[in-house]
Enzyme design. Structure first.
Site, short mmCIF file in Angstrom:
data_model
loop_
_atom_site.label_atom_id
_atom_site.label_comp_id
_atom_site.label_asym_id
_atom_site.label_seq_id
_atom_site.Cartn_x
_atom_site.Cartn_y
_atom_site.Cartn_z
N ALA A 64 -3.84 10.64 -10.69
CA ALA A 64 -3.96 10.01 -9.37
C ALA A 64 -3.80 11.01 -8.23
CB ALA A 64 -2.93 8.89 -9.23
N GLY A 122 -6.48 15.04 -5.97
CA GLY A 122 -6.08 16.22 -6.73
C GLY A 122 -6.38 16.09 -8.21
N GLU A 136 -9.66 17.51 -8.47
CA GLU A 136 -9.55 18.97 -8.30
C GLU A 136 -9.12 19.61 -9.62
OE1 GLU A 136 -6.89 18.70 -4.83
OE2 GLU A 136 -8.52 19.54 -3.63
N GLU A 165 -8.80 11.21 0.18
CA GLU A 165 -7.91 11.87 1.15
C GLU A 165 -8.03 11.26 2.54
OE1 GLU A 165 -9.31 13.33 -1.36
OE2 GLU A 165 -8.05 14.92 -2.15
N ARG A 193 -5.98 8.41 3.21
CA ARG A 193 -4.52 8.68 3.27
C ARG A 193 -4.19 9.57 4.46
NH1 ARG A 193 -5.23 5.10 -0.04
NH2 ARG A 193 -5.70 5.54 -2.22
N GLY A 213 -6.65 19.78 -0.79
CA GLY A 213 -5.89 21.03 -0.67
C GLY A 213 -5.74 21.74 -2.00
C1 1HE Z 1 1.60 7.13 -7.26
C2 1HE Z 1 0.34 7.71 -7.06
C3 1HE Z 1 0.28 8.92 -6.32
C4 1HE Z 1 0.07 5.90 -8.18
N1 1HE Z 1 1.44 9.45 -5.87
N2 1HE Z 1 2.72 7.69 -6.79
N3 1HE Z 1 -4.20 9.84 -4.56
C5 1HE Z 1 -4.55 8.58 -4.28
O1 1HE Z 1 -4.79 8.23 -3.14
C6 1HE Z 1 -4.59 7.63 -5.44
C7 1HE Z 1 -3.42 6.68 -5.34
N4 1HE Z 1 -3.29 5.80 -6.52
C8 1HE Z 1 -4.13 4.77 -6.75
O2 1HE Z 1 -5.13 4.56 -6.05
C9 1HE Z 1 -3.80 3.89 -7.90
O3 1HE Z 1 -2.44 4.08 -8.24
C10 1HE Z 1 -4.65 4.15 -9.18
C11 1HE Z 1 -6.09 3.69 -8.95
C12 1HE Z 1 -4.63 5.62 -9.57
C13 1HE Z 1 -4.04 3.36 -10.38
O4 1HE Z 1 -3.91 1.98 -10.03
P1 1HE Z 1 -2.90 1.07 -10.86
O5 1HE Z 1 -3.11 -0.34 -10.36
O6 1HE Z 1 -3.05 1.31 -12.34
O7 1HE Z 1 -1.42 1.58 -10.53
P2 1HE Z 1 -0.54 1.35 -9.21
O8 1HE Z 1 0.17 0.02 -9.32
O9 1HE Z 1 -1.31 1.58 -7.97
O10 1HE Z 1 0.52 2.54 -9.36
C14 1HE Z 1 1.54 2.53 -10.36
C15 1HE Z 1 2.70 3.34 -9.81
O11 1HE Z 1 2.28 4.68 -9.67
C16 1HE Z 1 3.10 2.85 -8.41
O12 1HE Z 1 4.50 3.03 -8.27
P3 1HE Z 1 5.52 1.80 -8.48
O13 1HE Z 1 6.85 2.38 -8.14
O14 1HE Z 1 5.05 0.72 -7.54
O15 1HE Z 1 5.39 1.41 -9.94
C17 1HE Z 1 2.39 3.82 -7.50
O16 1HE Z 1 3.01 3.97 -6.26
C18 1HE Z 1 2.46 5.10 -8.33
N5 1HE Z 1 1.40 6.01 -7.95
N6 1HE Z 1 -0.60 6.92 -7.64
C19 1HE Z 1 2.61 8.84 -6.10
N7 1HE Z 1 -0.88 9.58 -6.09
C20 1HE Z 1 -3.33 19.11 -2.96
S1 1HE Z 1 -3.94 17.92 -1.94
C21 1HE Z 1 -4.55 16.63 -2.93
C22 1HE Z 1 -4.74 15.42 -2.10
C23 1HE Z 1 -4.83 14.17 -2.89
O17 1HE Z 1 -4.72 14.15 -4.09
S2 1HE Z 1 -5.09 12.74 -1.99
C24 1HE Z 1 -5.29 11.49 -3.19
C25 1HE Z 1 -3.99 10.88 -3.60
#
Ligand code: 1HE
Length: 261
Positions: free
Chosen positions: A62, A111, A114, A134, A137, A142
Protein backbone atom coordinates in the site's frame (compact mmCIF):
# COMPACT_ATOMS: atom_id res chain seq x y z
CA UNK A 1 21.00 -15.28 9.68
CA UNK A 2 19.66 -11.70 9.55
CA UNK A 3 16.47 -11.13 11.46
CA UNK A 4 13.88 -8.76 10.10
CA UNK A 5 10.98 -6.87 11.59
CA UNK A 6 8.89 -6.35 8.45
CA UNK A 7 10.23 -9.03 6.11
CA UNK A 8 10.49 -12.80 6.04
CA UNK A 9 13.13 -14.78 4.20
CA UNK A 10 13.03 -18.36 2.96
CA UNK A 11 15.76 -19.99 0.89
CA UNK A 12 14.81 -22.65 -1.65
CA UNK A 13 18.17 -23.73 -3.01
CA UNK A 14 19.38 -20.77 -5.10
CA UNK A 15 16.08 -18.86 -4.87
CA UNK A 16 15.59 -16.43 -1.99
CA UNK A 17 11.94 -15.72 -1.28
CA UNK A 18 11.66 -12.38 0.47
CA UNK A 19 8.20 -11.58 1.79
CA UNK A 20 6.77 -8.24 2.85
CA UNK A 21 5.24 -9.16 6.19
CA UNK A 22 3.07 -6.33 7.53
CA UNK A 23 -0.28 -7.52 6.16
CA UNK A 24 -2.18 -5.73 8.94
CA UNK A 25 -0.85 -2.47 7.38
CA UNK A 26 -1.29 -3.83 3.85
CA UNK A 27 2.53 -4.02 3.71
CA UNK A 28 2.84 -0.23 3.84
CA UNK A 29 6.49 0.84 3.93
CA UNK A 30 7.77 2.68 6.98
CA UNK A 31 11.36 3.80 7.61
CA UNK A 32 12.45 0.48 9.15
CA UNK A 33 10.97 -1.49 6.28
CA UNK A 34 12.68 0.49 3.55
CA UNK A 35 16.03 0.12 5.32
CA UNK A 36 15.47 -3.63 5.77
CA UNK A 37 14.71 -3.95 2.05
CA UNK A 38 17.83 -1.97 1.10
CA UNK A 39 20.11 -3.90 3.43
CA UNK A 40 18.82 -7.25 2.19
CA UNK A 41 19.42 -6.45 -1.46
CA UNK A 42 22.77 -4.77 -0.77
CA UNK A 43 24.03 -7.95 0.87
CA UNK A 44 21.89 -10.94 -0.15
CA UNK A 45 22.67 -14.48 1.07
CA UNK A 46 25.72 -15.82 -0.78
CA UNK A 47 23.83 -18.83 -2.13
CA UNK A 48 21.03 -16.70 -3.65
CA UNK A 49 21.08 -16.44 -7.44
CA UNK A 50 17.58 -15.01 -7.91
CA UNK A 51 15.15 -13.32 -5.52
CA UNK A 52 11.36 -13.62 -5.48
CA UNK A 53 9.62 -10.68 -3.83
CA UNK A 54 6.33 -11.80 -2.34
CA UNK A 55 3.86 -10.34 0.15
CA UNK A 56 1.62 -11.58 2.94
CA UNK A 57 -2.12 -10.98 2.72
CA UNK A 58 -4.32 -9.85 -0.15
CA UNK A 59 -2.23 -6.81 -1.16
CA UNK A 60 1.33 -6.53 -2.44
CA UNK A 61 2.02 -3.11 -0.96
CA UNK A 62 0.00 0.00 0.00
CA UNK A 63 2.97 2.34 -0.43
CA UNK A 64 4.27 4.88 2.05
CA UNK A 65 3.19 4.26 5.65
CA UNK A 66 0.79 7.19 5.91
CA UNK A 67 0.29 6.68 9.63
CA UNK A 68 4.02 7.05 10.34
CA UNK A 69 4.20 9.96 7.89
CA UNK A 70 1.38 11.79 9.67
CA UNK A 71 2.92 11.12 13.10
CA UNK A 72 6.47 12.19 12.25
CA UNK A 73 5.52 15.53 10.67
CA UNK A 74 8.78 15.49 8.73
CA UNK A 75 10.39 18.74 7.63
CA UNK A 76 11.07 19.12 3.88
CA UNK A 77 14.71 18.20 4.47
CA UNK A 78 13.79 15.15 6.54
CA UNK A 79 11.36 13.89 3.91
CA UNK A 80 13.90 14.52 1.16
CA UNK A 81 16.47 12.43 3.06
CA UNK A 82 13.88 9.72 3.55
CA UNK A 83 13.04 9.65 -0.15
CA UNK A 84 16.75 9.23 -0.81
CA UNK A 85 16.72 6.17 1.44
CA UNK A 86 13.95 4.75 -0.74
CA UNK A 87 16.01 5.54 -3.85
CA UNK A 88 19.04 3.78 -2.32
CA UNK A 89 16.98 0.75 -1.29
CA UNK A 90 15.21 0.35 -4.61
CA UNK A 91 18.48 0.89 -6.51
CA UNK A 92 19.81 -2.14 -4.60
CA UNK A 93 16.89 -4.11 -6.06
CA UNK A 94 17.24 -2.86 -9.63
CA UNK A 95 21.02 -2.77 -9.85
CA UNK A 96 22.16 -5.11 -7.07
CA UNK A 97 23.05 -7.78 -9.63
CA UNK A 98 20.47 -10.49 -8.85
CA UNK A 99 17.28 -10.91 -10.89
CA UNK A 100 14.22 -10.02 -8.79
CA UNK A 101 10.84 -11.52 -9.67
CA UNK A 102 7.81 -9.85 -8.03
CA UNK A 103 4.62 -11.76 -7.28
CA UNK A 104 1.85 -9.15 -7.35
CA UNK A 105 -1.68 -9.25 -6.03
CA UNK A 106 -4.18 -6.68 -4.82
CA UNK A 107 -2.91 -3.15 -4.28
CA UNK A 108 0.35 -2.17 -5.99
CA UNK A 109 -0.06 1.51 -5.24
CA UNK A 110 2.04 4.58 -4.57
CA UNK A 111 5.34 3.44 -3.11
CA UNK A 112 4.18 -0.14 -3.70
CA UNK A 113 4.27 0.54 -7.43
CA UNK A 114 7.66 2.21 -7.00
CA UNK A 115 8.88 -0.98 -5.30
CA UNK A 116 7.41 -3.24 -8.00
CA UNK A 117 8.89 -1.06 -10.76
CA UNK A 118 12.39 -1.70 -9.39
CA UNK A 119 11.87 -5.48 -9.84
CA UNK A 120 12.82 -7.07 -13.14
CA UNK A 121 9.90 -9.40 -13.83
CA UNK A 122 6.41 -8.78 -12.48
CA UNK A 123 3.89 -11.63 -12.32
CA UNK A 124 0.37 -10.50 -11.45
CA UNK A 125 -2.68 -12.30 -10.13
CA UNK A 126 -6.00 -11.02 -11.52
CA UNK A 127 -6.72 -9.12 -8.26
CA UNK A 128 -3.76 -6.80 -8.94
CA UNK A 129 -4.39 -3.09 -9.40
CA UNK A 130 -1.97 -0.25 -10.00
CA UNK A 131 -2.41 3.37 -8.89
CA UNK A 132 -0.43 6.44 -7.90
CA UNK A 133 -2.84 8.06 -5.40
CA UNK A 134 -0.31 10.61 -4.11
CA UNK A 135 -2.41 13.53 -5.36
CA UNK A 136 -5.35 12.25 -3.37
CA UNK A 137 -3.16 12.32 -0.22
CA UNK A 138 -1.78 15.81 -0.96
CA UNK A 139 1.75 14.45 -1.44
CA UNK A 140 3.97 13.47 -4.38
CA UNK A 141 5.88 10.39 -5.44
CA UNK A 142 9.23 10.11 -3.67
CA UNK A 143 10.36 6.52 -4.07
CA UNK A 144 11.49 6.70 -7.68
CA UNK A 145 8.22 6.62 -9.64
CA UNK A 146 9.05 9.69 -11.71
CA UNK A 147 12.01 7.76 -13.08
CA UNK A 148 10.98 4.10 -12.99
CA UNK A 149 7.23 4.28 -13.61
CA UNK A 150 7.71 7.16 -16.05
CA UNK A 151 10.12 5.00 -18.05
CA UNK A 152 7.69 2.09 -18.15
CA UNK A 153 4.48 3.87 -19.11
CA UNK A 154 5.91 7.18 -20.38
CA UNK A 155 5.94 10.49 -18.51
CA UNK A 156 2.77 11.80 -20.20
CA UNK A 157 0.74 8.77 -19.18
CA UNK A 158 2.16 8.93 -15.65
CA UNK A 159 0.99 12.55 -15.32
CA UNK A 160 -2.44 11.52 -16.58
CA UNK A 161 -2.50 8.45 -14.29
CA UNK A 162 -1.97 10.72 -11.28
CA UNK A 163 -4.11 13.68 -12.36
CA UNK A 164 -7.08 11.60 -13.48
CA UNK A 165 -6.62 9.27 -10.47
CA UNK A 166 -6.65 6.20 -12.68
CA UNK A 167 -6.51 2.72 -11.19
CA UNK A 168 -5.39 0.17 -13.77
CA UNK A 169 -6.43 -3.45 -13.42
CA UNK A 170 -4.06 -6.33 -14.13
CA UNK A 171 -5.04 -6.55 -17.82
CA UNK A 172 -4.42 -2.84 -18.39
CA UNK A 173 -1.20 -3.13 -16.40
CA UNK A 174 -0.09 -5.90 -18.74
CA UNK A 175 -0.78 -3.72 -21.80
CA UNK A 176 1.26 -0.91 -20.26
CA UNK A 177 4.19 -3.03 -19.05
CA UNK A 178 3.43 -2.58 -15.35
CA UNK A 179 3.28 -6.36 -15.17
CA UNK A 180 4.62 -8.95 -17.60
CA UNK A 181 2.25 -11.87 -17.09
CA UNK A 182 -1.14 -12.55 -15.51
CA UNK A 183 -1.64 -15.90 -13.83
CA UNK A 184 -4.60 -17.64 -12.18
CA UNK A 185 -5.76 -16.45 -8.74
CA UNK A 186 -3.40 -17.83 -6.10
CA UNK A 187 -0.78 -18.92 -8.66
CA UNK A 188 1.47 -15.85 -8.48
CA UNK A 189 4.08 -17.11 -6.04
CA UNK A 190 4.47 -20.52 -7.70
CA UNK A 191 4.87 -18.91 -11.11
CA UNK A 192 7.38 -16.37 -9.76
CA UNK A 193 9.38 -19.22 -8.21
CA UNK A 194 9.27 -21.18 -11.49
CA UNK A 195 10.65 -18.17 -13.38
CA UNK A 196 13.28 -17.69 -10.68
CA UNK A 197 14.35 -21.34 -10.77
CA UNK A 198 14.77 -21.19 -14.54
CA UNK A 199 16.71 -17.90 -14.33
CA UNK A 200 18.90 -19.37 -11.57
CA UNK A 201 20.21 -21.84 -14.16
CA UNK A 202 21.61 -19.01 -16.31
CA UNK A 203 25.25 -18.11 -15.94
CA UNK A 204 25.36 -15.61 -13.03
CA UNK A 205 27.34 -13.15 -15.17
CA UNK A 206 24.64 -13.23 -17.89
CA UNK A 207 21.99 -12.44 -15.30
CA UNK A 208 24.22 -9.74 -13.83
CA UNK A 209 24.53 -8.11 -17.25
CA UNK A 210 20.79 -8.26 -17.92
CA UNK A 211 19.81 -6.63 -14.67
CA UNK A 212 22.60 -4.10 -14.30
CA UNK A 213 23.47 -3.10 -17.87
CA UNK A 214 20.21 -2.76 -19.82
CA UNK A 215 18.63 -0.13 -17.57
CA UNK A 216 21.84 1.86 -17.31
CA UNK A 217 22.58 1.67 -21.03
CA UNK A 218 19.13 3.11 -21.68
CA UNK A 219 20.21 6.16 -19.67
CA UNK A 220 23.20 6.70 -22.02
CA UNK A 221 23.66 8.29 -25.40
CA UNK A 222 23.65 5.90 -28.37
CA UNK A 223 27.40 5.96 -28.77
CA UNK A 224 28.06 5.49 -25.05
CA UNK A 225 25.43 2.77 -24.82
CA UNK A 226 26.85 0.74 -27.67
CA UNK A 227 30.33 1.05 -26.20
CA UNK A 228 29.10 -0.01 -22.75
CA UNK A 229 27.27 -2.96 -24.31
CA UNK A 230 30.44 -4.16 -26.03
CA UNK A 231 32.38 -3.94 -22.76
CA UNK A 232 29.69 -5.84 -20.86
CA UNK A 233 29.47 -8.48 -23.59
CA UNK A 234 33.22 -8.92 -23.57
CA UNK A 235 33.23 -9.53 -19.83
CA UNK A 236 30.24 -11.89 -19.84
CA UNK A 237 31.61 -14.06 -22.66
CA UNK A 238 34.78 -14.68 -20.65
CA UNK A 239 32.77 -16.26 -17.81
CA UNK A 240 33.41 -19.88 -16.73
CA UNK A 241 30.01 -21.17 -17.93
CA UNK A 242 30.39 -19.99 -21.53
CA UNK A 243 32.04 -23.12 -22.94
CA UNK A 244 29.35 -25.38 -21.42
CA UNK A 245 26.54 -23.11 -22.64
CA UNK A 246 27.81 -23.06 -26.22
CA UNK A 247 28.65 -26.78 -26.21
CA UNK A 248 25.08 -27.63 -25.09
CA UNK A 249 23.76 -25.85 -28.18
CA UNK A 250 26.36 -27.13 -30.64
CA UNK A 251 25.92 -30.72 -29.49
CA UNK A 252 22.12 -30.26 -29.75
CA UNK A 253 21.59 -30.88 -26.02
CA UNK A 254 19.90 -27.56 -25.26
CA UNK A 255 16.11 -27.21 -25.42
CA UNK A 256 14.75 -25.82 -28.70
CA UNK A 257 13.55 -22.25 -28.80
CA UNK A 258 9.85 -22.05 -29.54
CA UNK A 259 7.21 -19.34 -29.10
CA UNK A 260 6.03 -19.08 -25.50
CA UNK A 261 5.28 -16.11 -23.28
C1 1HE B 1 -2.18 1.77 5.98
C2 1HE B 1 -1.85 2.03 4.64
C3 1HE B 1 -0.78 2.92 4.39
C4 1HE B 1 -3.51 0.66 4.67
N1 1HE B 1 -0.14 3.46 5.45
N2 1HE B 1 -1.52 2.33 6.99
N3 1HE B 1 -0.87 4.73 -0.16
C5 1HE B 1 -2.20 4.83 -0.30
O1 1HE B 1 -2.74 5.91 -0.46
C6 1HE B 1 -2.98 3.55 -0.19
C7 1HE B 1 -3.73 3.53 1.12
N4 1HE B 1 -4.40 2.24 1.38
C8 1HE B 1 -5.51 1.86 0.73
O2 1HE B 1 -5.98 2.51 -0.22
C9 1HE B 1 -6.16 0.60 1.20
O3 1HE B 1 -5.70 0.32 2.50
C10 1HE B 1 -5.86 -0.64 0.30
C11 1HE B 1 -6.59 -0.50 -1.04
C12 1HE B 1 -4.37 -0.82 0.07
C13 1HE B 1 -6.36 -1.93 1.02
O4 1HE B 1 -7.74 -1.77 1.38
P1 1HE B 1 -8.34 -2.71 2.53
O5 1HE B 1 -9.83 -2.41 2.56
O6 1HE B 1 -7.93 -4.14 2.32
O7 1HE B 1 -7.64 -2.29 3.90
P2 1HE B 1 -7.91 -1.00 4.82
O8 1HE B 1 -9.07 -1.28 5.74
O9 1HE B 1 -7.98 0.25 4.03
O10 1HE B 1 -6.55 -0.96 5.66
C14 1HE B 1 -6.25 -1.94 6.66
C15 1HE B 1 -5.35 -1.27 7.68
O11 1HE B 1 -4.13 -0.95 7.04
C16 1HE B 1 -5.95 0.05 8.17
O12 1HE B 1 -5.56 0.24 9.51
P3 1HE B 1 -6.56 -0.12 10.72
O13 1HE B 1 -5.82 0.32 11.94
O14 1HE B 1 -7.83 0.65 10.45
O15 1HE B 1 -6.76 -1.62 10.65
C17 1HE B 1 -5.25 1.08 7.31
O16 1HE B 1 -5.17 2.34 7.91
C18 1HE B 1 -3.87 0.44 7.16
N5 1HE B 1 -3.22 0.93 5.96
N6 1HE B 1 -2.70 1.33 3.84
C19 1HE B 1 -0.51 3.17 6.70
N7 1HE B 1 -0.36 3.23 3.14
C20 1HE B 1 8.10 7.61 -0.84
S1 1HE B 1 6.69 8.45 -1.23
C21 1HE B 1 5.47 7.28 -1.63
C22 1HE B 1 4.14 7.94 -1.61
C23 1HE B 1 3.01 6.98 -1.49
O17 1HE B 1 3.18 5.79 -1.39
S2 1HE B 1 1.45 7.66 -1.50
C24 1HE B 1 0.36 6.30 -1.51
C25 1HE B 1 0.04 5.83 -0.13
Amino acid sequence: MTTFRSLKLEMRDAVAILTLARPERRNAIDEDTVMEIGRFFADPPAEARVVVLNSEGDHFCAGLDLDEHARLRRTPAQFMRMCQKWHWAFDQIQYGGLPVIAALRGAVVGGGLELAAACHTRVAEPSTFFALPEGQRAIFTGGGATVRVGRIIGPGRMVDMMLAARTYDAARGLDLGLCHEIVAPGAGLDRAIAIAEAAAKHAPLSNYAMVTAIGRINDMSTTDGLFAESLMAGIVQSGPEVAAGLDAFLSKKSSRLEPKD
